[in-house]
Motif scaffolding. Structure first.
Motif, PDB file in Angstrom:
ATOM      1  N   LYS A  72       0.763  -1.356  -0.007  1.00  0.00           N
ATOM      2  CA  LYS A  72      -0.036   0.163   0.097  1.00  0.00           C
ATOM      3  C   LYS A  72       1.020   1.293  -0.421  1.00  0.00           C
ATOM      4  CE  LYS A  72      -4.633   0.272   2.020  1.00  0.00           C
ATOM      5  NZ  LYS A  72      -5.222   0.304   3.070  1.00  0.00           N
ATOM      6  N   GLU A  73       0.347   2.307  -0.528  1.00  0.00           N
ATOM      7  CA  GLU A  73       1.111   3.576  -0.577  1.00  0.00           C
ATOM      8  C   GLU A  73       1.349   3.998   0.858  1.00  0.00           C
ATOM      9  OE1 GLU A  73      -0.770   6.742  -2.202  1.00  0.00           O
ATOM     10  OE2 GLU A  73       0.774   8.038  -2.283  1.00  0.00           O
ATOM     11  N   ASP A  74       2.471   4.418   1.317  1.00  0.00           N
ATOM     12  CA  ASP A  74       2.810   4.866   2.458  1.00  0.00           C
ATOM     13  C   ASP A  74       2.617   6.306   2.596  1.00  0.00           C
ATOM     14  OD1 ASP A  74       3.575   4.793   5.058  1.00  0.00           O
ATOM     15  OD2 ASP A  74       5.704   4.629   4.846  1.00  0.00           O
ATOM     16  N   TRP A  75       1.412   6.769   2.525  1.00  0.00           N
ATOM     17  CA  TRP A  75       1.145   8.508   2.534  1.00  0.00           C
ATOM     18  C   TRP A  75       1.399   8.924   3.920  1.00  0.00           C
ATOM     19  CZ3 TRP A  75      -2.479  11.884   3.988  1.00  0.00           C
ATOM     20  CH2 TRP A  75      -2.582  13.016   3.323  1.00  0.00           C
ATOM     21  N   TRP A  83       9.302  13.125  11.852  1.00  0.00           N
ATOM     22  CA  TRP A  83      10.026  12.140  12.271  1.00  0.00           C
ATOM     23  C   TRP A  83       8.964  11.417  13.468  1.00  0.00           C
ATOM     24  CZ3 TRP A  83      14.207  10.472  10.720  1.00  0.00           C
ATOM     25  CH2 TRP A  83      15.100  11.131   9.729  1.00  0.00           C
ATOM     26  N   LEU A  84       8.035  12.494  14.264  1.00  0.00           N
ATOM     27  CA  LEU A  84       7.544  11.600  15.145  1.00  0.00           C
ATOM     28  C   LEU A  84       6.490  10.942  14.653  1.00  0.00           C
ATOM     29  CD1 LEU A  84       6.966  14.623  17.911  1.00  0.00           C
ATOM     30  CD2 LEU A  84       8.362  12.586  17.907  1.00  0.00           C
ATOM     31  N   TYR A  85       5.955  11.134  13.343  1.00  0.00           N
ATOM     32  CA  TYR A  85       4.820  10.700  12.805  1.00  0.00           C
ATOM     33  C   TYR A  85       5.463   9.131  12.457  1.00  0.00           C
ATOM     34  CZ  TYR A  85       1.371   9.404   8.995  1.00  0.00           C
ATOM     35  OH  TYR A  85       0.306   8.671   8.264  1.00  0.00           O
ATOM     36  N   ALA A  86       6.651   8.863  12.142  1.00  0.00           N
ATOM     37  CA  ALA A  86       6.984   7.576  11.709  1.00  0.00           C
ATOM     38  C   ALA A  86       7.543   6.725  13.047  1.00  0.00           C
ATOM     39  CB  ALA A  86       8.668   7.729  10.790  1.00  0.00           C
ATOM     40  N   ALA A  87       7.771   7.614  14.069  1.00  0.00           N
ATOM     41  CA  ALA A  87       8.260   6.902  15.430  1.00  0.00           C
ATOM     42  C   ALA A  87       7.164   6.177  15.908  1.00  0.00           C
ATOM     43  CB  ALA A  87       8.936   7.897  16.027  1.00  0.00           C
ATOM     44  N   ALA A  88       5.992   7.229  15.856  1.00  0.00           N
ATOM     45  CA  ALA A  88       4.776   6.643  16.779  1.00  0.00           C
ATOM     46  C   ALA A  88       4.343   5.042  16.839  1.00  0.00           C
ATOM     47  CB  ALA A  88       3.548   7.477  16.436  1.00  0.00           C
ATOM     48  N   PRO A  89       4.361   4.684  15.450  1.00  0.00           N
ATOM     49  CA  PRO A  89       3.855   3.269  15.534  1.00  0.00           C
ATOM     50  C   PRO A  89       4.767   2.203  16.080  1.00  0.00           C
ATOM     51  CG  PRO A  89       4.065   4.037  13.172  1.00  0.00           C
ATOM     52  CD  PRO A  89       4.241   4.983  14.106  1.00  0.00           C
ATOM     53  N   ILE A  90       6.309   2.468  15.804  1.00  0.00           N
ATOM     54  CA  ILE A  90       7.325   1.807  16.425  1.00  0.00           C
ATOM     55  C   ILE A  90       7.079   1.999  18.115  1.00  0.00           C
ATOM     56  CG2 ILE A  90       9.723   1.470  16.789  1.00  0.00           C
ATOM     57  CD1 ILE A  90       9.801   2.774  13.811  1.00  0.00           C
ATOM     58  N   ILE A  91       6.958   3.223  18.561  1.00  0.00           N
ATOM     59  CA  ILE A  91       6.792   3.194  20.154  1.00  0.00           C
ATOM     60  C   ILE A  91       5.581   2.602  20.680  1.00  0.00           C
ATOM     61  CG2 ILE A  91       6.434   5.080  21.866  1.00  0.00           C
ATOM     62  CD1 ILE A  91       7.841   7.084  20.214  1.00  0.00           C
ATOM     63  N   SER A  92       4.453   2.612  19.780  1.00  0.00           N
ATOM     64  CA  SER A  92       3.258   1.706  20.508  1.00  0.00           C
ATOM     65  C   SER A  92       3.592   0.347  20.128  1.00  0.00           C
ATOM     66  CB  SER A  92       2.039   2.346  19.587  1.00  0.00           C
ATOM     67  OG  SER A  92       1.874   1.921  18.328  1.00  0.00           O
ATOM     68  N   ILE A  93       4.197  -0.370  19.468  1.00  0.00           N
ATOM     69  CA  ILE A  93       4.401  -1.880  19.249  1.00  0.00           C
ATOM     70  C   ILE A  93       5.700  -2.171  20.291  1.00  0.00           C
ATOM     71  CG2 ILE A  93       6.070  -1.934  17.377  1.00  0.00           C
ATOM     72  CD1 ILE A  93       4.293  -4.217  16.199  1.00  0.00           C
ATOM     73  N   VAL A  94       6.649  -1.502  20.500  1.00  0.00           N
ATOM     74  CA  VAL A  94       7.601  -2.001  21.224  1.00  0.00           C
ATOM     75  C   VAL A  94       7.339  -2.429  22.855  1.00  0.00           C
ATOM     76  CG1 VAL A  94       9.878  -1.452  22.205  1.00  0.00           C
ATOM     77  CG2 VAL A  94       9.528  -1.148  19.779  1.00  0.00           C
ATOM     78  N   PRO A  95       6.491  -1.588  23.372  1.00  0.00           N
ATOM     79  CA  PRO A  95       6.468  -2.059  24.768  1.00  0.00           C
ATOM     80  C   PRO A  95       5.531  -3.257  24.992  1.00  0.00           C
ATOM     81  CG  PRO A  95       5.814   0.284  24.437  1.00  0.00           C
ATOM     82  CD  PRO A  95       6.193  -0.005  23.223  1.00  0.00           C
ATOM     83  N   PRO A  96       4.495  -3.430  24.442  1.00  0.00           N
ATOM     84  CA  PRO A  96       3.892  -4.829  24.536  1.00  0.00           C
ATOM     85  C   PRO A  96       4.931  -6.056  24.158  1.00  0.00           C
ATOM     86  CG  PRO A  96       2.731  -3.711  22.600  1.00  0.00           C
ATOM     87  CD  PRO A  96       3.566  -2.829  23.364  1.00  0.00           C
ATOM     88  N   LEU A  97       5.815  -5.967  23.360  1.00  0.00           N
ATOM     89  CA  LEU A  97       6.918  -6.903  22.732  1.00  0.00           C
ATOM     90  C   LEU A  97       7.835  -7.043  24.124  1.00  0.00           C
ATOM     91  CD1 LEU A  97       7.742  -6.218  19.211  1.00  0.00           C
ATOM     92  CD2 LEU A  97       6.717  -8.082  20.174  1.00  0.00           C
ATOM     93  N   CYS A  98       8.333  -5.762  24.708  1.00  0.00           N
ATOM     94  CA  CYS A  98       9.141  -5.728  25.915  1.00  0.00           C
ATOM     95  C   CYS A  98       8.714  -6.356  27.065  1.00  0.00           C
ATOM     96  CB  CYS A  98       9.684  -4.145  26.218  1.00  0.00           C
ATOM     97  SG  CYS A  98      10.701  -3.470  24.985  1.00  0.00           S
ATOM     98  N   GLU A 255      -4.672   8.986  10.163  1.00  0.00           N
ATOM     99  CA  GLU A 255      -3.971   9.241   9.044  1.00  0.00           C
ATOM    100  C   GLU A 255      -2.812   8.278   8.509  1.00  0.00           C
ATOM    101  OE1 GLU A 255      -4.321  11.538   7.067  1.00  0.00           O
ATOM    102  OE2 GLU A 255      -5.211  13.175   8.147  1.00  0.00           O
ATOM    103  N   TYR A 256      -2.867   7.001   9.154  1.00  0.00           N
ATOM    104  CA  TYR A 256      -1.845   5.896   8.940  1.00  0.00           C
ATOM    105  C   TYR A 256      -2.304   4.918   7.817  1.00  0.00           C
ATOM    106  CZ  TYR A 256       1.210   7.596  12.650  1.00  0.00           C
ATOM    107  OH  TYR A 256       2.022   8.419  13.342  1.00  0.00           O
ATOM    108  N   SER A 257      -1.458   4.446   7.164  1.00  0.00           N
ATOM    109  CA  SER A 257      -1.929   3.668   6.127  1.00  0.00           C
ATOM    110  C   SER A 257      -0.624   2.513   6.181  1.00  0.00           C
ATOM    111  CB  SER A 257      -2.264   4.242   4.741  1.00  0.00           C
ATOM    112  OG  SER A 257      -0.894   4.893   4.385  1.00  0.00           O
ATOM    113  N   GLY A 258      -0.993   1.782   5.310  1.00  0.00           N
ATOM    114  CA  GLY A 258       0.160   0.568   4.878  1.00  0.00           C
ATOM    115  C   GLY A 258       0.669   0.041   6.249  1.00  0.00           C
ATOM    116  N   LEU A 259       2.073  -0.179   6.470  1.00  0.00           N
ATOM    117  CA  LEU A 259       2.769  -1.004   7.399  1.00  0.00           C
ATOM    118  C   LEU A 259       2.660  -0.229   8.684  1.00  0.00           C
ATOM    119  CD1 LEU A 259       5.589  -2.915   6.215  1.00  0.00           C
ATOM    120  CD2 LEU A 259       3.720  -3.879   7.230  1.00  0.00           C
ATOM    121  N   LYS A 260       2.640   0.964   8.452  1.00  0.00           N
ATOM    122  CA  LYS A 260       2.484   1.979   9.825  1.00  0.00           C
ATOM    123  C   LYS A 260       1.214   1.544  10.536  1.00  0.00           C
ATOM    124  CE  LYS A 260       5.554   5.643   8.424  1.00  0.00           C
ATOM    125  NZ  LYS A 260       5.719   6.690   7.638  1.00  0.00           N
ATOM    126  N   PHE A 261       0.169   1.471   9.532  1.00  0.00           N
ATOM    127  CA  PHE A 261      -1.198   1.023  10.096  1.00  0.00           C
ATOM    128  C   PHE A 261      -0.939  -0.103  10.658  1.00  0.00           C
ATOM    129  CE2 PHE A 261      -5.221  -1.417   9.755  1.00  0.00           C
ATOM    130  CZ  PHE A 261      -5.958  -0.598  10.399  1.00  0.00           C
TER     131      PHE A 261
END
Lengths: 432, 208
Positions: A72-75, A83-98, A255-261
């Motif tokens: 999907k288009e990563d819009w 930077w924060l837009y790209a970092a937010a999905p990472i920040i929200s998936i890392v804690p449950p993994l940790c 506003e998130y699409s593709g892999l970020k979503f």
């Protein structure tokens, strides 16, 4: 050296399993909701193989979804904070993994004694090769869980803020306020549990439950409160106001699409798994199963008691490590006024049936394997329950969520702490 | 007359309702019941076809392209042109259907039978018969208007999705190639050719 190797292997296993969780829970969720609503659920996607269609009961849909998300288009909204837009999905998936780093998923493995029956003395041995089935047994234990679980909200809030969208911002704020509220009830509901277990170390919590009783029976109110708060922390229905689509489009990930979503979605499902794992560990005895001890299956109607060492040595001298016959053991037990459990434990017999007790001793590796399986089973059951709740209840209103968090869960947690403290005080006074 | 009022007792919420937990367990029980019923049916791969038994318990999915719900006998589908015994269209190019058509989607170019044909002077035939299926509103007036039972909408097919507009312009050959729901190209009504003893109309040989 062994420490690092085993740590890497354990991390590999946990991450390997959790990486699949997103895809598999997606399927479970779709299929389970379909079954509940008298539908068929996903069953169309297929892989053509030798002229046959491999449908795998709808599992292929998860793969199709993955492929879709990758391509999907990563819009990105033009005015979004890059930077924060790209970092937010990472920040929200890392804690449950940790969070899985501190969860023990089985009894401690003693590599030197895989084929023997468990002896408590192994731990004290010199040069013991011991592998705790837990990535990190932290002293702060459960506090680490609170800290990291609380960090999850940063991802949602940042996503809402950085998207440059009013609905996202509203969703992010809702997520933040909801998670902060339930964090309080979550922490306080576990205080009663600490008081009972007398340790914040998660491994010791499980040990206490193995020796005594599961946390759900020792702290039933805390279990209900914590389960509610944990479900609220996952930000799913019935607590999904942060992404309530009839109110704020899709909330913080509008506003998130593709892999970020996809990362937000997968993070949510991993969180479900994490909530199940924490509940299992703290309230459902971790790897423990009724009548399963470190030595194998032991069903005792009569309580065991400490043995006179002389009796033991006499018994061992008489019978050695041989299988103990019913008559001999029962007679001896009666003779020395001890229970069959103690006799069997001390003489190393592997299988015996004595009076009102049933004993079936397993080698150490089997106990560890069954324990780890137990843990997985309990987590899966709790995940099932959470999904069932998610597809049964309608969404709460925002004010209802706040009311439930601050005016029901929080006071109930405080009452639980008070009641637990009082009872413990009386018990201690009785003992002294 | 004074209005009589009946004071209704306000339904009070019990402690069970208020605590939410009891109701939660009840709700979970209901969904679990459906879950186990559905799972059992899926694993056994035996569930009722909702087209046949709409009130059956359990899974109510109709797997559409493979399983279809039968259309009613009089449902108006894509048109077809019925055949005569010799395979030519029954249509006599009277233009009744194209006149009746509110969407003006039917175009007929009538033609005379060649000299010597016994139908010449009684009927014409459509040299072209075109229906623009994109314009058609499937009202069925053309079928009502037809005096010869030549156009019918009993195919049981709804308009297929095609990928270009030209494909929706159905010509005579296309319309004649579509069978009825029951796979027939003819009509059930008997056709009386001019010259047959059963022909009801004015006959050149028999006179009035």
């Amino acid at each position: 050296m062994l420490f690092w190797v085993q740590a890497l292997v354990k991390v590999g296993i946990i991450v390997g399993i959790l990486a699949q969780v997103g895809a598999i829970l997606l399927w479970v969720e779709r299929k389970q909701s379909a079954m509940m609503q008298d539908r068929m659920g996903p069953n169309r996607a297929f892989i053509p193989l030798f002229g046959r269609k491999i449908r795998a009961a709808g599992l292929i849909h998860s793969i199709a979804d993955g492929i879709k998300m990758v391509w999907k288009e990563d819009w990105r909204p033009p005015k979004a904070d890059k930077w924060l837009y790209a970092a937010a999905p990472i920040i929200s998936i890392v804690p449950p993994l940790c969070l899985f780093a501190v969860i023990p998923f089985g009894p401690t493995l003693h590599l030197n004694h895989l084929r023997e029956m468990y002896q408590a003395s192994w731990t004290a041995e010199a040069g013991a090769r011991v592998v705790p089935l837990q990535i990190a047994d932290l002293d702060v234990g459960i506090l680490f869980i609170f800290a990291v679980a609380g960090a999850g909200v940063i991802g949602a809030a940042l996503a809402g803020w950085s998207s440059d969208n009013k609905f996202s911002l509203l969703g992010g704020l809702r997520a933040a306020s909801q998670m902060v509220s339930y964090e309080v009830a979550m922490g306080l509901s576990l205080v009663g549990a600490f008081m009972v277990y007398q340790s914040p170390r998660i491994g010791e919590m499980v040990d206490w439950q193995v020796d005594h009783v599961w946390g759900i029976f020792a702290q039933p109110l805390a279990f209900v409160l914590f389960a509610t708060a944990a479900i609220a922390e996952t930000k799913r229905v019935p607590f999904d106001v942060p992404e309530g689509e009839s109110e704020v489009v899709a909330g913080y990930f509008t506003e998130y699409s593709g892999l970020k979503f996809g990362m937000f979605a997968a993070g949510e499902l991993v969180e479900v798994c994490t909530a199940g794992a924490i509940l299992t560990t703290v309230f459902l005895g971790g790897w423990h199963m009724p009548f399963l001890t470190q030595r194998g299956v032991e069903v005792m109607i009569s309580a065991g008691r400490a043995l006179d060492p002389e009796v033991v040595s006499a018994f061992v001298a008489q019978h050695g490590d041989k299988m103990v016959g019913f008559d001999a053991a029962a007679e001896l037990a009666q003779q020395h006024a001890v229970t069959a459990r103690d006799l069997l434990t001390h003489c190393g017999s592997s299988f015996a049936h004595l009076g009102t007790s049933f004993v079936w001793h397993w080698p150490h590796w089997a106990v560890v394997a069954v324990g780890a399986g137990n843990f997985l089973l309990k987590v899966l059951l709790l995940v099932f329950l959470q999904l069932q709740i998610r597809w049964t209840l309608p969404r709460f209103r925002y004010d209802q969520i706040m009311k439930l968090g601050w005016r029901v869960l929080l006071p109930a947690a405080l009452v639980n702490v008070l009641a637990t403290g009082t009872i413990l005080l009386f018990l201690q006074a009785g003992r002294a | 007359m004074t209005a009589r009022t009946k004071v209704m007792k306000k339904p009070l919420r019990t402690l069970g309702d208020q605590s939410y937990l009891v109701e939660l367990v009840k709700g979970l029980g209901l969904t679990l019941k459906h879950f186990f019923k559905g799972t059992q049916q899926m694993v056994a791969n035996s569930y009722a076809n909702p087209a046949e038994d709409p009130f059956a318990e359990g899974i109510a999915t109709l797997e559409y392209p493979e399983v279809k719900r039968a259309y009613p006998e009089r449902w108006r589908g894509v048109h077809r042109l019925t055949h005569r015994e010799d395979g030519s269209p029954r249509c006599v190019a009277c233009l009744c259907c194209s006149t009746a058509c509110p969407a003006q989607c039917i175009y007929i170019k009538p033609a005379e039978y060649p000299a010597g044909d016994k139908r010449r002077g009684y009927e014409r035939f459509p040299e072209e018969f075109v229906i623009d299926e994109l314009r058609c509103i499937f009202c069925g007036y053309c079928v009502e208007a037809c005096p010869c039972d030549a156009i019918r909408m009993d195919t049981g097919m709804h308009m297929t999705a095609l990928d270009n507009r030209a494909s929706f312009i159905f010509d005579k050959e296309k319309l004649m190639s579509i069978p009825s729901q029951h796979g027939e190209f003819k009509s059930e009504n008997p056709r009386h050719e001019p010259g047959d003893p059963s022909h009801p109309g004015i006959d050149r040989l028999r006179g009035h």
